[in-house]
Design a protein around this motif. Structure first.
Motif, PDB file in Angstrom:
ATOM      1  N   UNK A 136       0.844  -1.179   0.000  1.00 32.05           N
ATOM      2  CA  UNK A 136       0.000   0.000   0.000  1.00 32.05           C
ATOM      3  C   UNK A 136       0.887   1.239   0.000  1.00 32.05           C
ATOM      4  N   UNK A 137       0.527   2.221  -0.818  1.00 25.56           N
ATOM      5  CA  UNK A 137       1.178   3.532  -0.766  1.00 25.56           C
ATOM      6  C   UNK A 137       0.122   4.493  -0.236  1.00 25.56           C
ATOM      7  N   UNK A 138       0.456   5.206   0.830  1.00 27.45           N
ATOM      8  CA  UNK A 138      -0.518   6.028   1.536  1.00 27.45           C
ATOM      9  C   UNK A 138       0.158   7.270   2.112  1.00 27.45           C
ATOM     10  N   UNK A 139      -0.636   8.125   2.776  1.00 29.61           N
ATOM     11  CA  UNK A 139      -0.108   9.308   3.457  1.00 29.61           C
ATOM     12  C   UNK A 139      -1.040   9.673   4.603  1.00 29.61           C
ATOM     13  N   UNK A 140      -0.498  10.353   5.587  1.00 33.65           N
ATOM     14  CA  UNK A 140      -1.299  10.754   6.749  1.00 33.65           C
ATOM     15  C   UNK A 140      -2.336  11.813   6.396  1.00 33.65           C
ATOM     16  N   UNK A 141      -2.129  12.560   5.325  1.00 35.93           N
ATOM     17  CA  UNK A 141      -3.063  13.606   4.907  1.00 35.93           C
ATOM     18  C   UNK A 141      -4.173  13.078   4.008  1.00 35.93           C
TER      19      UNK A 141
ATOM     20  N   UNK B 299       3.367  -1.117   3.889  1.00 41.63           N
ATOM     21  CA  UNK B 299       2.865   0.201   3.492  1.00 41.63           C
ATOM     22  C   UNK B 299       4.030   1.179   3.394  1.00 41.63           C
ATOM     23  N   UNK B 300       4.003   1.953   2.327  1.00 35.90           N
ATOM     24  CA  UNK B 300       5.026   2.966   2.084  1.00 35.90           C
ATOM     25  C   UNK B 300       4.379   4.341   2.057  1.00 35.90           C
ATOM     26  N   UNK B 301       5.041   5.282   2.710  1.00 36.86           N
ATOM     27  CA  UNK B 301       4.635   6.680   2.663  1.00 36.86           C
ATOM     28  C   UNK B 301       5.863   7.505   2.314  1.00 36.86           C
ATOM     29  N   UNK B 302       5.683   8.486   1.455  1.00 41.73           N
ATOM     30  CA  UNK B 302       6.798   9.380   1.134  1.00 41.73           C
ATOM     31  C   UNK B 302       7.085  10.350   2.279  1.00 41.73           C
ATOM     32  N   UNK B 303       6.163  10.416   3.221  1.00 42.52           N
ATOM     33  CA  UNK B 303       6.361  11.294   4.380  1.00 42.52           C
ATOM     34  C   UNK B 303       7.460  10.721   5.280  1.00 42.52           C
ATOM     35  N   UNK B 304       7.964  11.566   6.168  1.00 43.17           N
ATOM     36  CA  UNK B 304       8.981  11.110   7.103  1.00 43.17           C
ATOM     37  C   UNK B 304       8.324  10.449   8.315  1.00 43.17           C
TER      38      UNK B 304
ATOM     39  N   UNK C 145      -4.922   6.110  -1.998  1.00 43.90           N
ATOM     40  CA  UNK C 145      -4.064   4.957  -1.782  1.00 43.90           C
ATOM     41  C   UNK C 145      -3.869   4.149  -3.066  1.00 43.90           C
ATOM     42  N   UNK C 146      -2.664   3.635  -3.202  1.00 45.38           N
ATOM     43  CA  UNK C 146      -2.299   2.778  -4.317  1.00 45.38           C
ATOM     44  C   UNK C 146      -2.026   1.398  -3.738  1.00 45.38           C
ATOM     45  N   UNK C 147      -2.641   0.399  -4.333  1.00 46.75           N
ATOM     46  CA  UNK C 147      -2.460  -0.982  -3.876  1.00 46.75           C
ATOM     47  C   UNK C 147      -1.728  -1.770  -4.958  1.00 46.75           C
ATOM     48  N   UNK C 148      -0.712  -2.526  -4.550  1.00 47.31           N
ATOM     49  CA  UNK C 148       0.035  -3.383  -5.461  1.00 47.31           C
ATOM     50  C   UNK C 148       0.023  -4.784  -4.864  1.00 47.31           C
ATOM     51  N   UNK C 149      -0.450  -5.744  -5.642  1.00 52.74           N
ATOM     52  CA  UNK C 149      -0.528  -7.125  -5.181  1.00 52.74           C
ATOM     53  C   UNK C 149       0.520  -7.948  -5.918  1.00 52.74           C
ATOM     54  N   UNK C 150       1.419  -8.570  -5.157  1.00 55.55           N
ATOM     55  CA  UNK C 150       2.505  -9.379  -5.716  1.00 55.55           C
ATOM     56  C   UNK C 150       2.194 -10.841  -5.414  1.00 55.55           C
ATOM     57  N   UNK C 151       2.093 -11.666  -6.458  1.00 50.13           N
ATOM     58  CA  UNK C 151       1.748 -13.067  -6.227  1.00 50.13           C
ATOM     59  C   UNK C 151       2.946 -13.858  -5.707  1.00 50.13           C
ATOM     60  N   UNK C 152       2.717 -15.097  -5.342  1.00 49.33           N
ATOM     61  CA  UNK C 152       3.779 -15.920  -4.734  1.00 49.33           C
ATOM     62  C   UNK C 152       4.897 -16.245  -5.709  1.00 49.33           C
TER      63      UNK C 152
ATOM     64  N   UNK D  71      -4.139  -1.128  -8.263  1.00 46.37           N
ATOM     65  CA  UNK D  71      -5.347  -0.320  -8.336  1.00 46.37           C
ATOM     66  C   UNK D  71      -5.292   0.808  -7.319  1.00 46.37           C
ATOM     67  N   UNK D  72      -6.072   1.831  -7.605  1.00 49.62           N
ATOM     68  CA  UNK D  72      -6.076   3.060  -6.817  1.00 49.62           C
ATOM     69  C   UNK D  72      -7.417   3.188  -6.107  1.00 49.62           C
ATOM     70  N   UNK D  73      -7.365   3.718  -4.889  1.00 49.83           N
ATOM     71  CA  UNK D  73      -8.584   4.095  -4.201  1.00 49.83           C
ATOM     72  C   UNK D  73      -8.941   3.208  -3.030  1.00 49.83           C
ATOM     73  N   UNK D  74      -9.785   3.770  -2.190  1.00 51.97           N
ATOM     74  CA  UNK D  74     -10.303   3.062  -1.022  1.00 51.97           C
ATOM     75  C   UNK D  74     -11.774   2.786  -1.288  1.00 51.97           C
ATOM     76  N   UNK D  75     -12.122   1.507  -1.372  1.00 52.65           N
ATOM     77  CA  UNK D  75     -13.515   1.158  -1.623  1.00 52.65           C
ATOM     78  C   UNK D  75     -13.757  -0.284  -1.206  1.00 52.65           C
ATOM     79  N   UNK D  76     -15.010  -0.643  -0.954  1.00 53.85           N
ATOM     80  CA  UNK D  76     -15.324  -2.048  -0.654  1.00 53.85           C
ATOM     81  C   UNK D  76     -14.907  -2.983  -1.796  1.00 53.85           C
TER      82      UNK D  76
END
Length: 171
Positions: A52-57, A84-89, A134-141, A149-154
Motif C-alpha cells: 500500500x502507498x498512503x499518506x497521513x493527509x 505500506x510505504x509513505x513518502x512522508x517522514x 491509496x495505491x495498492x500493489x498485489x505481488x503473487x507468490x 489499483x487506486x482508491x479506497x472502496x469495498x
C-alpha cells in the motif's frame, strides 16, 4: 553481398545472445530497491505481498486502514506480507499519531523511501499514472505483479481478499 548479410546476421545473433537479461520478475527489482533504501526485509521466495502507498493527509487512506488491519489479522501465519510505504517522514507520522492516539496500522511501515514509492507508482497504468493514493500493489507468490489499483472502496478490499485466497497458504 550474401556474405555481408550473413556476417551482419551472425553479429546480430551474437550481440543479442550476449546481452544481459533483465530480472525475471518484479520481486527481484523490488528487493533490489529494498536492499538499497529500506529497513523493510526483502520479500522471500514463494511469499505473496499486499503493498500500500498512503499518506497521513489522505482521508481515503486513513478510512480504509481498519478494514485492511482486519485482513492482516485474518491472514496471520500465512505466506503473505503486508507492507505500506509513505513518502512522508517518520517524524510526520509521529506527529499524526499524537493527534490520533487510537490510530493503528498493522502493516510493516516504511517512511520516506522515495525509491520504493517511485517503483510502486510506476506500476499504475490507470489514468492517474501513480499520482493518486491509496495505491495498492498485489505481488503473487511467483513474484509477479498480480494487480495494481487506486482508491479506497469495498470493491478494492474484495480484490485484496480474492487475491489472498488465491495466493496464500499456511504451509
Amino acid at each position: 553481398m550474401k556474405a555481408l548479410a550473413g556476417f551482419v546476421l551472425s553479429l546480430f545473433i551474437f550481440l543479442y545472445s550476449n546481452t544481459e537479461k533483465t530480472s525475471s520478475n518484479f520481486k527481484e527489482d523490488f528487493n533490489k530497491t529494498l536492499r538499497k533504501s529500506s529497513g523493510i526485509p526483502e520479500l522471500a521466495q514463494g511469499e505473496a505481498a499486499v503493498i500500500n502507498v498512503w499518506a497521513t493527509w489522505c482521508g481515503p487512506c486513513i478510512q480504509e486502514i481498519p478494514e485492511m488491519n482486519e485482513i492482516v489479522h485474518d491472514y496471520k501465519g500465512e505466506n503473505v506480507r503486508f507492507i505500506a510505504f509513505s513518502e512522508e517522514t517518520e517524524k510526520v507520522y509521529e506527529t499524526f499519531l499524537k493527534k490520533r492516539k487510537s490510530f493503528q496500522f498493522d502493516y510493516e511501515l516504511s517512511f520516506g523511501n522515495k525509491a520504493a514509492t517511485a517503483l510502486l507508482k510506476s506500476l499504475d497504468k490507470s489514468d492517474y499514472k501513480g499520482r493518486a493514493i491509496p495505491l495498492h500493489v498485489l505481488i503473487d507468490k511467483n513474484g509477479e505483479v498480480a494487480d495494481v489499483f487506486v482508491g479506497a472502496s469495498p470493491i478494492n478490499i474484495q480484490k485484496i481478499k480474492g487475491f489472498l485466497e488465491a495466493n496464500t497458504s499456511s504451509e
